[in-house]
Design an enzyme around this catalytic site. Structure first.
Site, PDB file in Angstrom:
ATOM      1  N   LEU A   1       0.770  -1.203  -0.072  1.00  0.00           N
ATOM      2  CA  LEU A   1      -0.217  -0.002  -0.078  1.00  0.00           C
ATOM      3  C   LEU A   1       0.979   1.166  -0.033  1.00  0.00           C
ATOM      4  O   LEU A   1       1.863   1.194   0.516  1.00  0.00           O
ATOM      5  CB  LEU A   1      -0.878   0.088   1.188  1.00  0.00           C
ATOM      6  CG  LEU A   1      -2.225  -0.682   1.191  1.00  0.00           C
ATOM      7  CD1 LEU A   1      -3.004  -0.490   2.542  1.00  0.00           C
ATOM      8  CD2 LEU A   1      -3.418   0.273   0.193  1.00  0.00           C
ATOM      9  N   ASP A   2       0.685   2.333  -0.842  1.00  0.00           N
ATOM     10  CA  ASP A   2       1.202   3.413  -0.775  1.00  0.00           C
ATOM     11  C   ASP A   2       1.174   4.037   0.374  1.00  0.00           C
ATOM     12  O   ASP A   2       0.539   3.902   1.251  1.00  0.00           O
ATOM     13  CB  ASP A   2       0.705   4.334  -2.040  1.00  0.00           C
ATOM     14  CG  ASP A   2       0.973   4.062  -3.338  1.00  0.00           C
ATOM     15  OD1 ASP A   2       2.085   3.165  -3.626  1.00  0.00           O
ATOM     16  OD2 ASP A   2       0.192   4.390  -4.112  1.00  0.00           O
TER      17      ASP A   2
END
Length: 301
Positions: A45-46
Site C-alpha cells: 500500500l502506498d
C-alpha cells in the site's frame, strides 16, 4: 486468537495501515511486535493510503505470494482538474485546468471506459522494476520513464458523490468519492490519472483506503497499536480455508501429500490454489490440479 509473540506455524496478521507508513515500515514494526524476523506482506500500500494490509508471520509467509493475487477493494477520492508527477496528492502538481461544471454523464462515460478488462499503464513512480531498478527510483533521479501497459480487471468502479471545490492554487476542481473492486496489480491512482485525461482536465488521487484483500476486510483488521497491546494472529489453517477452495483428504492421502506426492485430485472448479486438509482439519498444503493430479505449491504439514 490473541497472543504475545508467535511460534511455528504462525498465521496471518491483518493490519489497518496508518497513513504515512510504507508497507515495509509496517513489516518492520510487526517484527518487533511478533518477536520474529520472519514477517512479510501480501501486496503493498502506498504511504498515503490506509486500510487492509495482510501480513504473514512464520510459515504463513509462504501463503503471501498466492494471497497477493486475490481481488482487492478500495474507497478513495479522485480530484479532477490537476495532474501530479506521482498521480496522487504526494507529488508535485504538473498541470491545472478548470474542472467545474463537468456533466455527470461525461464522468460516468469516462468511468465506464475504465471498467472491465482494460490495459493500464502503471504510475511512473510505481515499484515496477526496469532493468533491475525500481521505476520510482529512476523518476527521482530525473530519468524519463515509459512503462508498458498491462492487462488488469476493474470489476466495479462506482462514483458515489461529486463535489465542486477550489484547490489551494485557486483552480476550480471536482472531487469524486469512488469505490473500486479490482484485480491484483491495478493502480487506483492510474485510474484517477486516466479518468482526468479522458475528461481533458487531468486528475489525481487525493485519498485512498483499502477495505478488502480477498476475503479479509476491515472488520478483521486492527491497528498497529491494537496489535501491540494484544497481537491477533489468524491461524494458518483458518487463513487458508478463508482464502482458497477446500479439499479434505483421508489419512493415506494426507501422508502422500505431506511428502509432495502427486495424488489423484478432483476438478477444482476454478483455476488457482486449493487448500488441502487432512483428518481433524489439519492444514496440509496448497495444491493445484494439473491433469487430474495435485501439484504441491507449498507443503505445511
Amino acid at each position: 486468537m490473541a497472543r504475545k509473540g508467535t511460534q511455528e506455524p504462525g498465521g496471518l496478521v491483518i493490519v489497518d495501515k496508518p497513513a504515512g507508513f510504507t508497507s515495509h515500515d509496517v513489516v518492520a514494526k510487526m517484527r518487533g511486535i511478533a518477536r520474529t524476523r520472519r514477517v512479510g506482506h501480501a501486496g503493498t500500500l502506498d504511504p498515503m493510503a490506509t486500510g487492509v494490509l495482510v501480513l504473514g508471520v512464520e510459515k504463513a509467509t509462504r501463503l503471501l505470494g498466492h494471497l497477493a493475487l486475490t481481488e482487492k477493494e478500495y474507497v478513495g477520492t479522485i480530484r479532477l482538474g490537476q495532474n501530479t508527477v506521482t498521480d496522487d496528492a504526494e507529488g508535485e502538481i504538473t498541470s491545472s485546468a478548470p474542472a467545474d461544471g463537468i456533466a455527470r454523464g461525461a464522468i460516468d462515460d469516462g468511468v465506464a471506459k475504465l471498467t472491465g478488462d482494460i490495459l493500464q499503464v502503471p504510475s511512473k513512480v510505481s515499484a515496477i522494476k526496469i532493468d533491475g531498478k525500481r521505476s520510482y527510483a529512476r523518476v527521482r533521479e530525473g530519468e524519463e520513464v515509459e512503462l508498458a501497459a498491462r492487462p488488469v480487471t476493474v470489476s466495479s468502479f462506482t462514483v458515489h458523490d461529486v463535489r465542486e471545490e477550489s484547490a489551494a492554487d485557486g483552480t476550480p476542481v471536482t472531487d469524486l468519492l469512488v469505490s473500486v473492486v479490482c484485480s491484483s496489480g491495478t493502480y487506483i491512482r492510474a485510474l484517477a490519472r486516466d479518468l482526468g485525461a479522458d475528461l481533458g482536465v487531468g486528475g489525481h488521487l487525493t485519498a485512498l483506503r483499502r477495505t478488502r484483500v480477498g476475503p479479509y476486510g476491515l472488520d478483521a483488521a486492527r491497528t498497529l497499536e491494537q496489535h501491540q497491546e494484544s497481537l491477533t494472529v489468524m491461524p494458518i489453517g483458518e487463513a487458508a480455508a478463508a482464502a482458497f477452495p477446500r479439499w479434505d483428504v483421508d489419512e493415506r492421502q494426507a501422508g502422500l501429500l505431506a511428502n509432495g506426492a502427486r495424488i489423484a485430485m478432483p476438478p477444482a472448479g476454478r483455476p488457482g490454489p486449493v487448500a488441502a486438509f487432512g483428518p481433524g482439519g489439519r492444514f496440509l498444503a496448497l495444491v493445484e490440479e494439473h491433469g487430474g493430479r495435485a501439484k504441491s505449491l507449498a507443503v505445511f504439514a
